[in-house]
Motif scaffolding. Structure first.
Motif, PDB file in Angstrom:
ATOM      1  N   TYR A  71      -1.538   9.902  -5.297  1.00 38.33           N
ATOM      2  CA  TYR A  71      -0.706   9.009  -5.978  1.00 38.33           C
ATOM      3  C   TYR A  71      -1.227   7.919  -6.563  1.00 38.33           C
ATOM      4  CZ  TYR A  71      -1.948   6.575  -1.711  1.00 38.33           C
ATOM      5  OH  TYR A  71      -2.727   5.885  -0.398  1.00 38.33           O
ATOM      6  N   GLY A 126      -6.405   9.613   4.915  1.00 36.27           N
ATOM      7  CA  GLY A 126      -6.238   9.364   3.510  1.00 36.27           C
ATOM      8  C   GLY A 126      -7.183   8.224   3.011  1.00 36.27           C
ATOM      9  N   GLY A 171     -10.376   3.999   3.456  1.00 34.83           N
ATOM     10  CA  GLY A 171      -9.441   4.910   4.152  1.00 34.83           C
ATOM     11  C   GLY A 171      -9.968   5.185   5.470  1.00 34.83           C
ATOM     12  N   GLY A 172      -9.125   6.237   5.871  1.00 35.39           N
ATOM     13  CA  GLY A 172      -9.354   6.663   7.416  1.00 35.39           C
ATOM     14  C   GLY A 172      -8.344   7.565   7.958  1.00 35.39           C
ATOM     15  N   ARG A 174     -10.843  -2.577  -9.489  1.00 37.70           N
ATOM     16  CA  ARG A 174     -12.216  -2.858  -9.097  1.00 37.70           C
ATOM     17  C   ARG A 174     -13.063  -1.703  -9.715  1.00 37.70           C
ATOM     18  NH1 ARG A 174     -11.503  -4.852  -2.816  1.00 37.70           N
ATOM     19  NH2 ARG A 174     -10.202  -6.608  -3.241  1.00 37.70           N
ATOM     20  N   PHE A 178      -1.887  -5.083  -7.956  1.00 35.06           N
ATOM     21  CA  PHE A 178      -3.068  -4.367  -8.410  1.00 35.06           C
ATOM     22  C   PHE A 178      -2.696  -2.959  -8.272  1.00 35.06           C
ATOM     23  CE2 PHE A 178      -4.062  -2.850  -4.094  1.00 35.06           C
ATOM     24  CZ  PHE A 178      -3.308  -3.945  -3.173  1.00 35.06           C
ATOM     25  N   TYR A 216      -3.171   1.216  11.418  1.00 27.62           N
ATOM     26  CA  TYR A 216      -2.911   2.767  11.694  1.00 27.62           C
ATOM     27  C   TYR A 216      -3.833   3.579  12.202  1.00 27.62           C
ATOM     28  CZ  TYR A 216      -2.561   2.866   6.532  1.00 27.62           C
ATOM     29  OH  TYR A 216      -2.797   2.632   5.166  1.00 27.62           O
ATOM     30  N   GLY A 265     -11.345  -9.324  -8.936  1.00 29.28           N
ATOM     31  CA  GLY A 265     -11.120  -8.079  -8.150  1.00 29.28           C
ATOM     32  C   GLY A 265     -10.206  -8.122  -7.090  1.00 29.28           C
ATOM     33  N   TYR A 307      -5.889  -9.308  -6.795  1.00 27.37           N
ATOM     34  CA  TYR A 307      -4.809  -9.694  -7.348  1.00 27.37           C
ATOM     35  C   TYR A 307      -3.701  -9.324  -6.744  1.00 27.37           C
ATOM     36  CZ  TYR A 307      -8.433  -8.321 -10.611  1.00 27.37           C
ATOM     37  OH  TYR A 307      -9.646  -8.420 -11.492  1.00 27.37           O
ATOM     38  N   ALA A 336     -15.560  -3.844  -2.053  1.00 28.26           N
ATOM     39  CA  ALA A 336     -14.989  -2.457  -1.319  1.00 28.26           C
ATOM     40  C   ALA A 336     -14.195  -1.726  -2.560  1.00 28.26           C
ATOM     41  CB  ALA A 336     -13.906  -2.752  -0.298  1.00 28.26           C
ATOM     42  N   VAL A 337     -14.586  -0.814  -3.234  1.00 23.44           N
ATOM     43  CA  VAL A 337     -13.701   0.085  -4.211  1.00 23.44           C
ATOM     44  C   VAL A 337     -12.828   0.958  -3.671  1.00 23.44           C
ATOM     45  CG1 VAL A 337     -15.421  -0.436  -6.012  1.00 23.44           C
ATOM     46  CG2 VAL A 337     -15.624   1.664  -4.632  1.00 23.44           C
ATOM     47  N   CYS A 338     -13.140   1.310  -2.304  1.00 23.01           N
ATOM     48  CA  CYS A 338     -12.327   2.469  -1.611  1.00 23.01           C
ATOM     49  C   CYS A 338     -12.329   2.360  -0.217  1.00 23.01           C
ATOM     50  CB  CYS A 338     -12.956   3.813  -2.217  1.00 23.01           C
ATOM     51  SG  CYS A 338     -12.213   5.152  -1.329  1.00 23.01           S
ATOM     52  N   GLU A 366       0.873  -1.062   0.053  1.00 27.70           N
ATOM     53  CA  GLU A 366      -0.055  -0.081  -0.030  1.00 27.70           C
ATOM     54  C   GLU A 366       0.875   1.266  -0.054  1.00 27.70           C
ATOM     55  OE1 GLU A 366      -1.261   1.711   3.571  1.00 27.70           O
ATOM     56  OE2 GLU A 366       0.772   1.766   3.773  1.00 27.70           O
ATOM     57  N   ARG A 377     -11.174  -1.548   9.704  1.00 23.89           N
ATOM     58  CA  ARG A 377      -9.932  -1.912   8.421  1.00 23.89           C
ATOM     59  C   ARG A 377      -9.018  -2.835   8.616  1.00 23.89           C
ATOM     60  NH1 ARG A 377     -10.308  -0.396   4.483  1.00 23.89           N
ATOM     61  NH2 ARG A 377      -8.603   0.856   4.142  1.00 23.89           N
ATOM     62  N   ARG A 396       0.436  -7.750  -2.958  1.00 17.20           N
ATOM     63  CA  ARG A 396       0.019  -8.244  -1.858  1.00 17.20           C
ATOM     64  C   ARG A 396      -0.124  -9.946  -2.304  1.00 17.20           C
ATOM     65  NH1 ARG A 396      -4.499  -4.438   0.819  1.00 17.20           N
ATOM     66  NH2 ARG A 396      -3.424  -2.755   0.869  1.00 17.20           N
TER      67      ARG A 396
HETATM   68  P1  HAM Z   1      -7.018  -0.872   1.865  1.00 16.87           P
HETATM   69  O1  HAM Z   1      -8.306  -1.146   2.233  1.00 16.87           O
HETATM   70  O2  HAM Z   1      -6.044  -1.962   2.032  1.00 16.87           O
HETATM   71  O3  HAM Z   1      -6.431   0.396   2.254  1.00 16.87           O
HETATM   72  O4  HAM Z   1      -7.000  -0.944   0.060  1.00 16.87           O
HETATM   73  C1  HAM Z   1      -7.609   0.168  -0.594  1.00 16.87           C
HETATM   74  C2  HAM Z   1      -8.675  -0.507  -1.783  1.00 16.87           C
HETATM   75  O5  HAM Z   1      -7.629  -1.033  -2.619  1.00 16.87           O
HETATM   76  C3  HAM Z   1      -9.453  -1.435  -1.380  1.00 16.87           C
HETATM   77  O6  HAM Z   1     -10.506  -1.018  -1.128  1.00 16.87           O
HETATM   78  C4  HAM Z   1      -9.629  -2.174  -2.835  1.00 16.87           C
HETATM   79  O7  HAM Z   1     -10.435  -1.381  -3.611  1.00 16.87           O
HETATM   80  C5  HAM Z   1      -8.304  -2.177  -3.287  1.00 16.87           C
HETATM   81  N1  HAM Z   1      -7.472  -3.397  -2.906  1.00 16.87           N
HETATM   82  C6  HAM Z   1      -6.977  -3.975  -1.793  1.00 16.87           C
HETATM   83  N2  HAM Z   1      -6.153  -5.224  -2.123  1.00 16.87           N
HETATM   84  C7  HAM Z   1      -6.354  -5.351  -3.366  1.00 16.87           C
HETATM   85  C8  HAM Z   1      -6.205  -6.672  -4.275  1.00 16.87           C
HETATM   86  N3  HAM Z   1      -5.632  -7.466  -3.652  1.00 16.87           N
HETATM   87  N4  HAM Z   1      -6.568  -6.647  -5.518  1.00 16.87           N
HETATM   88  C9  HAM Z   1      -7.282  -5.797  -5.968  1.00 16.87           C
HETATM   89  N5  HAM Z   1      -7.690  -4.496  -5.253  1.00 16.87           N
HETATM   90  C10 HAM Z   1      -7.125  -4.328  -3.983  1.00 16.87           C
HETATM   91  C11 HAM Z   1      -5.052   0.777   2.002  1.00 16.87           C
HETATM   92  O8  HAM Z   1      -4.313   0.391   1.098  1.00 16.87           O
HETATM   93  C12 HAM Z   1      -4.991   2.075   2.663  1.00 16.87           C
HETATM   94  N6  HAM Z   1      -3.371   2.498   2.364  1.00 16.87           N
HETATM   95  C13 HAM Z   1      -6.017   3.324   2.327  1.00 16.87           C
HETATM   96  C14 HAM Z   1      -5.380   4.582   2.961  1.00 16.87           C
HETATM   97  C15 HAM Z   1      -4.917   5.587   2.459  1.00 16.87           C
HETATM   98  N7  HAM Z   1      -5.847   4.720   4.376  1.00 16.87           N
HETATM   99  C16 HAM Z   1      -5.449   5.982   4.682  1.00 16.87           C
HETATM  100  N8  HAM Z   1      -4.667   6.303   3.471  1.00 16.87           N
END
Ligand code: HAM
Length: 422
Positions: free
Chosen positions: A106, A302, A283-284, A309, A124, A261, A119, A121, A279-281, A81, A257, A112
């Motif tokens: 960004y 963020g 944060g927090g 997705r 991604f 953090y 949806g 990968y 989940a398309v998005c 991430e 989540r 991962r």
């Molecule tokens: P996350 O919930 O782990 O948050 O990922 C955010 C989004 O990335 C998910 O809602 C999903 O749409 C997409 N995503 C996650 N894993 C995958 C995957 N393996 N394949 C396809 N899409 C995926 C974060 O990453 C945090 N850094 C968000 C954030 C920013 N929080 C604060 N600032």
């Protein structure tokens, strides 16, 4: 094996790239409206950054990181991430010395080691933003609005925004104790991961993907009951602003989540038709992260959107515009004796900004006209023997099949006008 991409990765082929660029441009445009500036961080970082940043008891860190030792014996991890990296860059470049907030966005690949499915990968792409330096709920509302605006401007409807407050270091300990009391009678039934997280981070038990643990977690004490006054006021402030902005939301006290953090605000935007990966998005707020990573005590918030997705959602709703990659002009020259003239005309047109293609292989007139159709050329220039002898060529308008002879020396001027007016 040599001819297939690794499991969980995908080529983005030229026919798909147009949709990606459309998505990226929409995101950039809206970020500019809100004053967010792009940051590009390396795709790998020191492993320690993610251990500290994301949290050692999360699935991402325990099971999903691509970690290796480089030739200099350093432990390196492909970024799962981008928040931790953005925070690292914020500290390294002392952006905290600038007036707050620092508004960053960004987009790029994340990695991962997850179980691939529609949806989900292993490589991604995320688009995300981070706003650093401001503590109150106003910026929380702004970034949620930004996410919603992007998805709505792409045409997506029926999005579900879920919000929650996950508390802060002041109110979480009480909840932690309540959670441990709640799960204690079922400790033996918990999966191995949850058993090991029971002491270290019981909140993670609510986020376990094991169905039985999930069932056991039903009715678990909600953080809401334990929120301190500051967290309560923050959450109330956010709800008030979202309501004022006319954004529908649902409070979901079970929204925990997957990363450690978060403090106070946590949210997710779901698009139900995507099924299991809806989940398309997500944060927090992460008010403790910057300090944890070695910077000054600074609040931050963020989100990140999964670009694949979002694209799946757009495709399923037929919301991707019709991308025409048509060429302006195709130069047809069956007789190789005239090729130098045709080639010069083509490159002059390109130098003047037109999209031009031609045949490289001296094929027949018929084959070259077919090629012109394939690239959806608006105009065709035909270098026929008779016309070239008179220093002329045939200009054919492919939309209405009208043809006229024009002087070779006028090609660029005439076509520039035709293309721009047509
Ligand atoms: P996350 O919930 O782990 O948050 O990922 C955010 C989004 O990335 C998910 O809602 C999903 O749409 C997409 N995503 C996650 N894993 C995958 C995957 N393996 N394949 C396809 N899409 C995926 C974060 O990453 C945090 N850094 C968000 C954030 C920013 N929080 C604060 N600032």
């Amino acid at each position: 094996m040599l001819t297939t991409a690794p499991r969980g990765t995908k080529d983005i082929m030229p026919t798909d790239v147009t949709a990606w660029r459309y998505l990226e441009e929409t995101m950039r445009k809206i970020c500019a409206q809100y004053g967010y500036k792009e940051i590009r961080t390396p795709v790998f970082e020191h492993t320690e950054l993610f251990l500290r940043g994301i949290g050692e008891t999360t699935d991402v860190v325990e099971k999903e990181m691509y970690t290796f030792t480089d030739r200099g014996e350093r432990s390196i991890t492909l970024r799962p991430e981008n928040t931790a990296s953005a925070v690292r860059a914020y500290i390294e470049h002392k952006l905290y010395a600038d007036p707050a907030p620092t508004k960053l966005f960004y987009m790029g690949p994340m990695f991962r080691y997850d179980r691939p499915q529609a949806g989900r990968y292993r490589q991604f792409h995320q688009f995300g933003i981070e706003a650093l330096g401001v503590p109150g709920p106003n910026i929380d509302a702004e970034i949620i609005l930004l996410a919603v605006q992007i998805l709505q401007s792409l045409g997506l409807k029926d999005l579900k925004l879920k919000i929650n407050s996950v508390g802060c270091p002041k109110c979480r300990p009480e909840h932690r104790v309540k959670l441990q009391e709640f799960f204690k009678p079922h400790f033996d039934e918990l999966c191995k991961d949850c058993q090991s997280r029971y002491d270290r981070n019981p909140l993670r038990l609510l986020d376990c993907k094991n169905p039985h643990c999930h069932e056991l977690g039903e009715g678990a004490p909600s953080l809401e009951e334990c929120l301190c006054d500051e967290c309560k006021a923050h959450f109330a402030g956010l709800k008030e602003l979202l309501t004022a902005a006319g954004v529908d939301y649902e409070v979901d006290h079970n929204l925990v989540r997957g990363l450690d953090y978060y403090t106070k605000t946590a949210f997710e935007i779901q698009y139900a038709p995507l099924g299991a990966q809806s989940a398309v998005c997500g944060g927090g707020r992460y008010d403790g992260l910057i300090k944890e990573v070695g910077g000054p005590e600074t609040p931050g918030i963020g989100f990140a959107m999964g670009m694949e997705r979002v694209l799946l959602a757009l495709e399923s709703q037929n919301l991707l515009p019709d991308f025409t990659d048509a060429m302006d002009v195709f130069v047809v020259c069956p007789n190789q004796e005239h090729f130098a003239k045709a080639f010069k005309a083509a490159i002059d047109l390109r130098r003047n900004g037109l999209k031009v293609d031609y045949d490289f292989q001296g094929r027949s007139m018929k084959a070259q006209m077919k090629a012109a159709n394939r690239v959806k050329a608006h105009y065709v220039l035909i270098f026929g023997d008779d016309e070239v002898a008179r220093n002329q060529v045939v200009l054919r308008n492919m939309a209405n099949s009208e043809q006229k002879e024009i002087a070779i020396s006028d090609i660029t001027t005439i076509l520039q006008t035709e293309v721009h007016e047509g």
